[in-house]
Design a protein around this motif. Structure first.
Motif, short mmCIF file in Angstrom:
data_model
loop_
_atom_site.label_atom_id
_atom_site.label_comp_id
_atom_site.label_asym_id
_atom_site.label_seq_id
_atom_site.Cartn_x
_atom_site.Cartn_y
_atom_site.Cartn_z
N UNK A 178 0.84 -1.20 0.00
CA UNK A 178 0.00 0.00 0.00
C UNK A 178 0.87 1.25 0.00
N UNK A 179 0.26 2.37 -0.39
CA UNK A 179 0.92 3.66 -0.28
C UNK A 179 1.77 4.07 -1.46
N UNK A 180 1.70 3.33 -2.57
CA UNK A 180 2.45 3.70 -3.76
C UNK A 180 1.54 3.58 -4.97
N UNK A 181 1.90 4.16 -6.11
CA UNK A 181 1.01 4.13 -7.27
C UNK A 181 0.52 2.72 -7.60
N UNK A 182 -0.79 2.61 -7.81
CA UNK A 182 -1.41 1.34 -8.12
C UNK A 182 -1.84 0.54 -6.90
N UNK A 183 -1.73 1.13 -5.70
CA UNK A 183 -2.11 0.43 -4.48
C UNK A 183 -3.01 1.31 -3.62
N UNK A 184 -3.62 0.70 -2.62
CA UNK A 184 -4.46 1.43 -1.67
C UNK A 184 -3.64 2.53 -1.00
#
Length: 260
Positions: free
Chosen positions: A134-140
């Motif tokens: 999580x927390x990066x482009x393409x993720x929650x």
């Protein structure tokens, strides 16, 4: 899914319940670049797990709706070390148990609840070491509660998860924005549902995914069959937009400003 040792009391998983999982897999793979694997184990009913290209950590799940008559939706799960004990805690705080804790194959245990504002949420207790990227482009990147009488949530979630509540004004006539925090770190948000929203719309949690370019992601989603709900909007921490995917499930895309 996520390892509760790392995600206890924090967002630990998101998944989509879809009318047409195959079409949903195609849509999100194109939008976020996900590589998606469908389980061939019958007990998981064709549930699929998404990853970023070349990575092994899970970012989201996609499955078929449990009820044909229900809407397509993105669900958010909060990590817990004891899903079976969650019902008593939730109910003591004024919430409702929708589905008591049950095992999901050899992956873990989940339970589904409704908070006092009417919003649904789940808890997830994994088996062994899972993963949730999580927390990066393409993720929650963010979850946000849109609630009728959010004051009830301010009372409820601290009792259930030990979260702290911080509020700040959004602007003249717009009320306050809520940040749910752990040790001073904001992990989720919330706000009072706007008065103009039809009465039949219940309180709900919105799932946001990180992107590098909000306007581009919004345009590409709409071009792929999504419905634009809120075009790109700037806020003090970055920019966001909201769409409903081709199956009707709402989600947001967000870019956070880099810390100075």
């Amino acid at each position: 899914m996520a390892d509760s040792k790392h995600n206890s009391r924090r967002p630990a998983w998101v998944d989509l319940s879809s009318d047409d999982p195959a079409a949903s897999r195609e849509f999100y793979a194109a939008l976020f670049g996900w590589e998606i694997e469908v389980s061939d184990d019958p007990q998981y009913g064709g549930y699929a797990i998404a990853h970023l290209p070349g990575e092994v950590e899970d970012v989201a799940g996609i499955g078929k709706k449990a009820s044909p008559d229900g809407p397509a939706f993105w669900a958010m799960y909060i990590g817990t070390d004891d899903a079976a004990a969650a019902s008593a805690t939730v109910e003591a705080a004024g919430g409702t148990t929708i589905m008591p804790a049950f095992g999901v194959g050899d992956m873990g245990t989940l339970a589904v609840f409704q908070d006092p504002t009417g919003a649904f949420f789940s808890v997830w207790e994994p088996v062994g070491d899972g993963s949730f990227r999580a927390g990066e482009p393409g993720t929650f990147i963010w979850g946000e509660l849109s609630a009728r009488n959010i004051a009830k949530a301010h009372d409820f979630y601290p009792k259930v998860f030990g979260w702290d509540v911080a509020t700040s004004p959004m602007g003249e006539g717009e009320g306050d924005y809520t940040e749910f925090q752990i040790d001073g770190q904001s992990i989720l948000g919330g706000l009072e549902m706007p008065a103009g929203v039809p009465a039949e719309v219940p309180s709900y949690w919105m799932v946001y995914f990180a992107v590098n370019d909000v306007e581009d992601a919004f345009k590409r989603a709409v071009a792929a069959g999504a419905t634009g709900i809120v075009p790109a909007v700037d806020f003090p921490g970055g920019q966001f937009a909201i769409v409903a995917d081709p199956q009707g499930a709402m989600f947001g895309v967000m870019r956070m400003n880099e810390a100075s």
